[in-house]
Design a protein around this motif. Sequence first.
Motif, PDB file in Angstrom:
ATOM      1  N   GLY A 192       8.506 -15.954 -38.664  1.00 21.84           N
ATOM      2  CA  GLY A 192       7.959 -17.164 -39.264  1.00 21.84           C
ATOM      3  C   GLY A 192       8.777 -18.421 -39.053  1.00 21.84           C
ATOM      4  O   GLY A 192       8.358 -19.508 -39.488  1.00 21.84           O
ATOM      5  N   PHE A 193       9.929 -18.318 -38.400  1.00 25.91           N
ATOM      6  CA  PHE A 193      10.744 -19.500 -38.161  1.00 25.91           C
ATOM      7  C   PHE A 193      10.158 -20.308 -37.000  1.00 25.91           C
ATOM      8  O   PHE A 193       9.805 -19.753 -35.961  1.00 25.91           O
ATOM      9  CB  PHE A 193      12.188 -19.111 -37.833  1.00 25.91           C
ATOM     10  CG  PHE A 193      12.932 -18.526 -38.994  1.00 25.91           C
ATOM     11  CD1 PHE A 193      13.415 -19.344 -39.994  1.00 25.91           C
ATOM     12  CD2 PHE A 193      13.146 -17.156 -39.088  1.00 25.91           C
ATOM     13  CE1 PHE A 193      14.101 -18.811 -41.085  1.00 25.91           C
ATOM     14  CE2 PHE A 193      13.826 -16.618 -40.160  1.00 25.91           C
ATOM     15  CZ  PHE A 193      14.302 -17.454 -41.161  1.00 25.91           C
ATOM     16  N   ASP A 194      10.081 -21.603 -37.182  1.00 25.90           N
ATOM     17  CA  ASP A 194       9.615 -22.484 -36.120  1.00 25.90           C
ATOM     18  C   ASP A 194      10.780 -22.754 -35.169  1.00 25.90           C
ATOM     19  O   ASP A 194      11.863 -23.168 -35.598  1.00 25.90           O
ATOM     20  CB  ASP A 194       9.106 -23.804 -36.718  1.00 25.90           C
ATOM     21  CG  ASP A 194       8.374 -24.646 -35.689  1.00 25.90           C
ATOM     22  OD1 ASP A 194       9.025 -25.109 -34.728  1.00 25.90           O
ATOM     23  OD2 ASP A 194       7.154 -24.848 -35.841  1.00 25.90           O
ATOM     24  N   ARG A 195      10.555 -22.538 -33.885  1.00 27.78           N
ATOM     25  CA  ARG A 195      11.621 -22.695 -32.894  1.00 27.78           C
ATOM     26  C   ARG A 195      12.245 -24.092 -32.957  1.00 27.78           C
ATOM     27  O   ARG A 195      13.448 -24.261 -32.749  1.00 27.78           O
ATOM     28  CB  ARG A 195      11.062 -22.433 -31.494  1.00 27.78           C
ATOM     29  CG  ARG A 195      12.106 -22.364 -30.400  1.00 27.78           C
ATOM     30  CD  ARG A 195      11.462 -22.187 -29.048  1.00 27.78           C
ATOM     31  NE  ARG A 195      10.615 -21.007 -28.988  1.00 27.78           N
ATOM     32  CZ  ARG A 195      11.067 -19.780 -28.707  1.00 27.78           C
ATOM     33  NH1 ARG A 195      12.357 -19.597 -28.467  1.00 27.78           N
ATOM     34  NH2 ARG A 195      10.233 -18.759 -28.666  1.00 27.78           N
ATOM     35  N   ARG A 196      11.426 -25.094 -33.236  1.00 28.17           N
ATOM     36  CA  ARG A 196      11.916 -26.471 -33.266  1.00 28.17           C
ATOM     37  C   ARG A 196      12.823 -26.734 -34.463  1.00 28.17           C
ATOM     38  O   ARG A 196      13.542 -27.736 -34.502  1.00 28.17           O
ATOM     39  CB  ARG A 196      10.734 -27.438 -33.275  1.00 28.17           C
ATOM     40  CG  ARG A 196       9.913 -27.422 -31.998  1.00 28.17           C
ATOM     41  CD  ARG A 196       8.526 -27.964 -32.192  1.00 28.17           C
ATOM     42  NE  ARG A 196       7.721 -27.074 -33.045  1.00 28.17           N
ATOM     43  CZ  ARG A 196       6.413 -27.197 -33.216  1.00 28.17           C
ATOM     44  NH1 ARG A 196       5.747 -28.153 -32.581  1.00 28.17           N
ATOM     45  NH2 ARG A 196       5.754 -26.371 -34.003  1.00 28.17           N
ATOM     46  N   LEU A 197      12.794 -25.837 -35.445  1.00 30.73           N
ATOM     47  CA  LEU A 197      13.613 -25.987 -36.645  1.00 30.73           C
ATOM     48  C   LEU A 197      14.805 -25.028 -36.654  1.00 30.73           C
ATOM     49  O   LEU A 197      15.470 -24.887 -37.674  1.00 30.73           O
ATOM     50  CB  LEU A 197      12.756 -25.747 -37.893  1.00 30.73           C
ATOM     51  CG  LEU A 197      11.601 -26.722 -38.108  1.00 30.73           C
ATOM     52  CD1 LEU A 197      10.778 -26.299 -39.318  1.00 30.73           C
ATOM     53  CD2 LEU A 197      12.109 -28.147 -38.273  1.00 30.73           C
ATOM     54  N   CYS A 198      15.053 -24.366 -35.536  1.00 25.73           N
ATOM     55  CA  CYS A 198      16.195 -23.457 -35.424  1.00 25.73           C
ATOM     56  C   CYS A 198      17.312 -24.175 -34.679  1.00 25.73           C
ATOM     57  O   CYS A 198      17.257 -24.341 -33.447  1.00 25.73           O
ATOM     58  CB  CYS A 198      15.790 -22.173 -34.698  1.00 25.73           C
ATOM     59  SG  CYS A 198      14.612 -21.168 -35.633  1.00 25.73           S
ATOM     60  N   ILE A 199      18.315 -24.617 -35.416  1.00 28.90           N
ATOM     61  CA  ILE A 199      19.406 -25.424 -34.874  1.00 28.90           C
ATOM     62  C   ILE A 199      20.674 -24.579 -34.895  1.00 28.90           C
ATOM     63  O   ILE A 199      21.193 -24.240 -35.970  1.00 28.90           O
ATOM     64  CB  ILE A 199      19.621 -26.710 -35.689  1.00 28.90           C
ATOM     65  CG1 ILE A 199      18.279 -27.401 -35.982  1.00 28.90           C
ATOM     66  CG2 ILE A 199      20.589 -27.629 -34.978  1.00 28.90           C
ATOM     67  CD1 ILE A 199      17.538 -27.881 -34.770  1.00 28.90           C
ATOM     68  N   TYR A 200      21.159 -24.218 -33.709  1.00 28.55           N
ATOM     69  CA  TYR A 200      22.321 -23.342 -33.572  1.00 28.55           C
ATOM     70  C   TYR A 200      23.515 -24.142 -33.055  1.00 28.55           C
ATOM     71  O   TYR A 200      23.406 -24.864 -32.057  1.00 28.55           O
ATOM     72  CB  TYR A 200      22.013 -22.201 -32.615  1.00 28.55           C
ATOM     73  CG  TYR A 200      20.832 -21.336 -33.019  1.00 28.55           C
ATOM     74  CD1 TYR A 200      20.729 -20.830 -34.306  1.00 28.55           C
ATOM     75  CD2 TYR A 200      19.823 -21.039 -32.102  1.00 28.55           C
ATOM     76  CE1 TYR A 200      19.658 -20.035 -34.673  1.00 28.55           C
ATOM     77  CE2 TYR A 200      18.744 -20.232 -32.462  1.00 28.55           C
ATOM     78  CZ  TYR A 200      18.663 -19.737 -33.747  1.00 28.55           C
ATOM     79  OH  TYR A 200      17.598 -18.946 -34.118  1.00 28.55           O
ATOM     80  N   SER A 201      24.659 -23.970 -33.690  1.00 30.35           N
ATOM     81  CA  SER A 201      25.816 -24.801 -33.354  1.00 30.35           C
ATOM     82  C   SER A 201      26.299 -24.590 -31.924  1.00 30.35           C
ATOM     83  O   SER A 201      26.747 -25.540 -31.273  1.00 30.35           O
ATOM     84  CB  SER A 201      26.962 -24.523 -34.337  1.00 30.35           C
ATOM     85  OG  SER A 201      27.467 -23.211 -34.179  1.00 30.35           O
ATOM     86  N   HIS A 202      26.202 -23.364 -31.400  1.00 36.01           N
ATOM     87  CA  HIS A 202      26.715 -23.133 -30.055  1.00 36.01           C
ATOM     88  C   HIS A 202      25.870 -23.844 -29.007  1.00 36.01           C
ATOM     89  O   HIS A 202      26.368 -24.164 -27.923  1.00 36.01           O
ATOM     90  CB  HIS A 202      26.795 -21.624 -29.753  1.00 36.01           C
ATOM     91  CG  HIS A 202      25.481 -20.967 -29.518  1.00 36.01           C
ATOM     92  ND1 HIS A 202      24.644 -20.586 -30.551  1.00 36.01           N
ATOM     93  CD2 HIS A 202      24.827 -20.609 -28.373  1.00 36.01           C
ATOM     94  CE1 HIS A 202      23.552 -20.029 -30.048  1.00 36.01           C
ATOM     95  NE2 HIS A 202      23.639 -20.036 -28.729  1.00 36.01           N
ATOM     96  N   ASP A 203      24.601 -24.091 -29.316  1.00 35.13           N
ATOM     97  CA  ASP A 203      23.751 -24.883 -28.428  1.00 35.13           C
ATOM     98  C   ASP A 203      23.979 -26.376 -28.631  1.00 35.13           C
ATOM     99  O   ASP A 203      23.998 -27.150 -27.672  1.00 35.13           O
ATOM    100  CB  ASP A 203      22.272 -24.579 -28.677  1.00 35.13           C
ATOM    101  CG  ASP A 203      21.844 -23.231 -28.119  1.00 35.13           C
ATOM    102  OD1 ASP A 203      22.474 -22.762 -27.149  1.00 35.13           O
ATOM    103  OD2 ASP A 203      20.896 -22.644 -28.658  1.00 35.13           O
TER     104      ASP A 203
END
Length: 302
Positions: free
Chosen positions: A201-212
Amino acid sequence: MSATTTGANVLLERIRALCANLSLQPVDESVELESLPGVKAVLFNICGTLFYGGSDDAAPESFRRETLVEALKEAGFAGDLETAAGLGKDWLQTAVKTACQERREQGVEAPAVDLRPLWRGVLARLHAENLLDREAEEADALRVAVEYEFRVNPAAPMPGMLEALAGLAERGIRLGIIANTQFHTPMLFQALLNKTPQQLGFDRRLCIYSHDAGEAKTSPWLFEKALAVLRDRWGIHPTETLCIGSDLKNDLLPADATGCWSVLFAGDARLYRKRAGDPHCSHLHPDCIITSLDQIPACIEG
């Protein structure tokens, strides 16, 4: 099946094996629930929130060295692994410090680095010093990183996670992730739950990863990036956004700075950080404190 797919499956299998038999360490904390109005989006931390286990900062150097020996063996290396592990561990730490310093000089207050190129550099240097029996390929660096990380920091899904996410999604609440990560952190979902974050259910646009992103919490920039997506695509504002994390400083201080609701999650003692006495957090009190993910609905009106 492509070689890339095969390699990813091997990493998932290894994460699954290395994270078996981990036990939750409950937190003795009082629940504080408030019904927060107008919540339309929830942004989660990963380690200590969606998964328990995590960072063992107190692990002695001897344990970390022996762990790297085992990681190199499992990845198929031979040679003088004891020396390689001792030097490799130190070289990796130096490479991380150097990369972070370079990011600070570029104006990044809370730098984050992607360990993949650093592991490749370390393994190449160890081979050049005749400490490893063969030259490392990119897949080897990924394998060593996974073998090392999840020996030191095994993880497991937080009880009630699937039910909590499903319940929020059923209510039409947008779901996102803001987390300090490495490439293997999001792999926990597929390795241990057989589902990608998007399938949960997580929206890809709202997944913020520090390593990226090249930037870590406590930076509010990671939150601002997710909040911009929420505002521009769905008209959702910070006052309609709830952030859930286990670390008052890393997770909730930047959430508070951007105007979001905040929930402190006391689910596992390993990564629960209430930050008592920290002057940066002296003004901050979370809107709710929960000890189980199934308490999230009680924090949301409607």
